[in-house]
Motif scaffolding. Structure first.
Motif, PDB file in Angstrom:
ATOM      1  N   SER A  87       0.863  -1.143  -0.086  1.00 39.20           N
ATOM      2  CA  SER A  87       0.076   0.092  -0.044  1.00 39.20           C
ATOM      3  C   SER A  87       0.824   1.373   0.013  1.00 39.20           C
ATOM      4  N   TYR A  88       0.492   2.298  -0.705  1.00 38.04           N
ATOM      5  CA  TYR A  88       1.150   3.486  -0.976  1.00 38.04           C
ATOM      6  C   TYR A  88       0.061   4.623  -0.974  1.00 38.04           C
ATOM      7  N   THR A  89       0.609   5.661  -0.572  1.00 36.90           N
ATOM      8  CA  THR A  89      -0.015   7.009  -0.854  1.00 36.90           C
ATOM      9  C   THR A  89       0.297   7.771  -2.276  1.00 36.90           C
ATOM     10  N   PRO A  90      -0.403   7.732  -3.127  1.00 35.21           N
ATOM     11  CA  PRO A  90       0.075   8.562  -4.298  1.00 35.21           C
ATOM     12  C   PRO A  90       0.306   9.868  -4.251  1.00 35.21           C
ATOM     13  N   ILE A  91       1.540  10.284  -4.717  1.00 31.76           N
ATOM     14  CA  ILE A  91       1.857  11.772  -4.624  1.00 31.76           C
ATOM     15  C   ILE A  91       1.814  12.385  -6.081  1.00 31.76           C
ATOM     16  N   GLY A  92       2.355  11.790  -7.194  1.00 27.54           N
ATOM     17  CA  GLY A  92       2.427  12.456  -8.295  1.00 27.54           C
ATOM     18  C   GLY A  92       3.123  11.475  -9.131  1.00 27.54           C
ATOM     19  N   ARG A  93       3.482  12.170 -10.553  1.00 23.48           N
ATOM     20  CA  ARG A  93       4.103  11.195 -11.383  1.00 23.48           C
ATOM     21  C   ARG A  93       4.907  12.053 -12.335  1.00 23.48           C
ATOM     22  N   ILE A  94       6.035  11.391 -12.882  1.00 24.77           N
ATOM     23  CA  ILE A  94       6.983  12.119 -13.765  1.00 24.77           C
ATOM     24  C   ILE A  94       6.254  11.616 -15.143  1.00 24.77           C
ATOM     25  N   GLU A  95       5.989  12.628 -15.878  1.00 25.26           N
ATOM     26  CA  GLU A  95       5.063  12.313 -17.198  1.00 25.26           C
ATOM     27  C   GLU A  95       6.284  11.762 -18.364  1.00 25.26           C
ATOM     28  N   ASP A  96       7.549  12.285 -18.383  1.00 24.28           N
ATOM     29  CA  ASP A  96       8.168  11.980 -19.457  1.00 24.28           C
ATOM     30  C   ASP A  96       9.606  11.352 -18.596  1.00 24.28           C
ATOM     31  N   THR A  97       9.573   9.924 -18.526  1.00 25.45           N
ATOM     32  CA  THR A  97      10.471   9.151 -17.823  1.00 25.45           C
ATOM     33  C   THR A  97      11.649   8.790 -18.692  1.00 25.45           C
ATOM     34  N   VAL A  98      11.730   9.396 -19.957  1.00 25.20           N
ATOM     35  CA  VAL A  98      13.197   9.036 -20.832  1.00 25.20           C
ATOM     36  C   VAL A  98      14.245   9.561 -20.164  1.00 25.20           C
ATOM     37  N   GLY A  99      15.133   8.345 -19.847  1.00 26.93           N
ATOM     38  CA  GLY A  99      16.683   8.687 -19.247  1.00 26.93           C
ATOM     39  C   GLY A  99      16.542   8.678 -17.807  1.00 26.93           C
ATOM     40  N   LEU A 100      15.361   8.623 -16.971  1.00 24.41           N
ATOM     41  CA  LEU A 100      15.302   8.338 -15.758  1.00 24.41           C
ATOM     42  C   LEU A 100      15.825   7.306 -14.911  1.00 24.41           C
ATOM     43  N   ALA A 101      15.649   6.198 -15.415  1.00 26.45           N
ATOM     44  CA  ALA A 101      16.451   4.874 -14.950  1.00 26.45           C
ATOM     45  C   ALA A 101      17.949   5.390 -14.874  1.00 26.45           C
ATOM     46  N   HIS A 102      18.428   5.549 -16.141  1.00 23.71           N
ATOM     47  CA  HIS A 102      19.804   6.097 -16.389  1.00 23.71           C
ATOM     48  C   HIS A 102      20.318   6.815 -15.253  1.00 23.71           C
ATOM     49  N   ALA A 103      19.552   8.215 -15.211  1.00 26.05           N
ATOM     50  CA  ALA A 103      19.813   9.342 -14.339  1.00 26.05           C
ATOM     51  C   ALA A 103      19.928   8.674 -12.771  1.00 26.05           C
ATOM     52  N   LEU A 104      19.072   7.749 -12.307  1.00 27.24           N
ATOM     53  CA  LEU A 104      18.977   7.434 -11.198  1.00 27.24           C
ATOM     54  C   LEU A 104      20.230   6.521 -10.823  1.00 27.24           C
ATOM     55  N   GLY A 105      20.524   5.759 -11.830  1.00 28.52           N
ATOM     56  CA  GLY A 105      21.519   4.830 -11.711  1.00 28.52           C
ATOM     57  C   GLY A 105      21.594   3.795 -10.801  1.00 28.52           C
ATOM     58  N   ARG A 106      22.756   3.176 -10.322  1.00 31.08           N
ATOM     59  CA  ARG A 106      22.802   2.230  -9.383  1.00 31.08           C
ATOM     60  C   ARG A 106      23.132   2.766  -8.043  1.00 31.08           C
ATOM     61  N   GLY A 107      22.781   2.045  -6.947  1.00 31.07           N
ATOM     62  CA  GLY A 107      23.438   2.695  -5.645  1.00 31.07           C
ATOM     63  C   GLY A 107      22.455   4.055  -5.084  1.00 31.07           C
ATOM     64  N   SER A 108      23.131   4.812  -4.223  1.00 32.84           N
ATOM     65  CA  SER A 108      22.466   5.930  -3.803  1.00 32.84           C
ATOM     66  C   SER A 108      22.603   7.130  -4.705  1.00 32.84           C
ATOM     67  N   VAL A 109      21.637   7.894  -4.881  1.00 35.18           N
ATOM     68  CA  VAL A 109      21.793   9.284  -5.644  1.00 35.18           C
ATOM     69  C   VAL A 109      21.138  10.623  -4.881  1.00 35.18           C
ATOM     70  N   GLU A 110      21.930  11.523  -5.211  1.00 35.59           N
ATOM     71  CA  GLU A 110      21.260  12.748  -4.652  1.00 35.59           C
ATOM     72  C   GLU A 110      20.187  13.173  -5.630  1.00 35.59           C
ATOM     73  N   VAL A 111      18.994  13.805  -5.025  1.00 38.23           N
ATOM     74  CA  VAL A 111      17.911  14.108  -5.657  1.00 38.23           C
ATOM     75  C   VAL A 111      17.389  15.270  -5.166  1.00 38.23           C
ATOM     76  N   THR A 112      17.125  16.584  -6.200  1.00 37.47           N
ATOM     77  CA  THR A 112      16.713  17.883  -5.564  1.00 37.47           C
ATOM     78  C   THR A 112      15.272  17.913  -5.893  1.00 37.47           C
ATOM     79  N   PHE A 113      14.374  18.259  -4.901  1.00 35.80           N
ATOM     80  CA  PHE A 113      12.947  18.628  -5.179  1.00 35.80           C
ATOM     81  C   PHE A 113      12.445  19.907  -4.959  1.00 35.80           C
ATOM     82  N   SER A 114      12.253  20.731  -6.091  1.00 37.12           N
ATOM     83  CA  SER A 114      11.636  21.930  -5.847  1.00 37.12           C
ATOM     84  C   SER A 114      10.337  22.373  -6.592  1.00 37.12           C
ATOM     85  N   ASN A 115       9.942  23.690  -6.251  1.00 40.99           N
ATOM     86  CA  ASN A 115       8.503  23.989  -6.744  1.00 40.99           C
ATOM     87  C   ASN A 115       8.791  24.385  -8.272  1.00 40.99           C
TER      88      ASN A 115
END
Length: 115
Positions: A87-115
């Motif tokens: 079970s999850y609470t839906p927050i939102g969705r990235i509409e264009d996921t091209v390159g997302l898996a590659h950008a996130l890569g393997r292991g930990s990653v720094e992600v910035t969230f902004s308005n």
């Protein structure tokens, strides 16, 4: 519909947000940069030190690009689709996921969230 941008490296991904108490509490924290950890080869997650409001439900299937809250304190970005009994609470969705898996890569990653 409210929006947010997730930045991974030099690439920004616009996120279409849902309207709920979880989204409001999350966007009140913006901007923020999180070190997100890898899990199961399909998601990145981060545990907040405090709880957010949650309205979790069994989602059944998850698509790449979905942003969810697991429990009341775990932010998750899915970069591959899957079927799930959790079970999850839906927050939102990235509409264009091209390159997302590659950008996130393997292991930990720094992600910035902004308005």
């Amino acid at each position: 519909m409210p929006s947010m941008t997730i930045k991974i490296g030099n690439t920004g991904y616009p996120v279409a947000l849902y309207e709920n108490a979880t989204v409001q509490a999350l966007t009140d924290k913006l901007p923020m940069t999180l070190e997100m950890e890898e899990l199961n080869g399909n998601e990145k997650y981060y545990y907040f030190p405090d709880s957010l409001p949650s309205e979790s439900r069994r989602v059944g299937s998850i698509k790449a690009g979905e942003l969810m809250l697991y429990g009341s304190d775990c932010l998750v970005i899915f970069y591959k689709g899957l079927l799930t009994p959790y079970s999850y609470t839906p927050i939102g969705r990235i509409e264009d996921t091209v390159g997302l898996a590659h950008a996130l890569g393997r292991g930990s990653v720094e992600v910035t969230f902004s308005n």
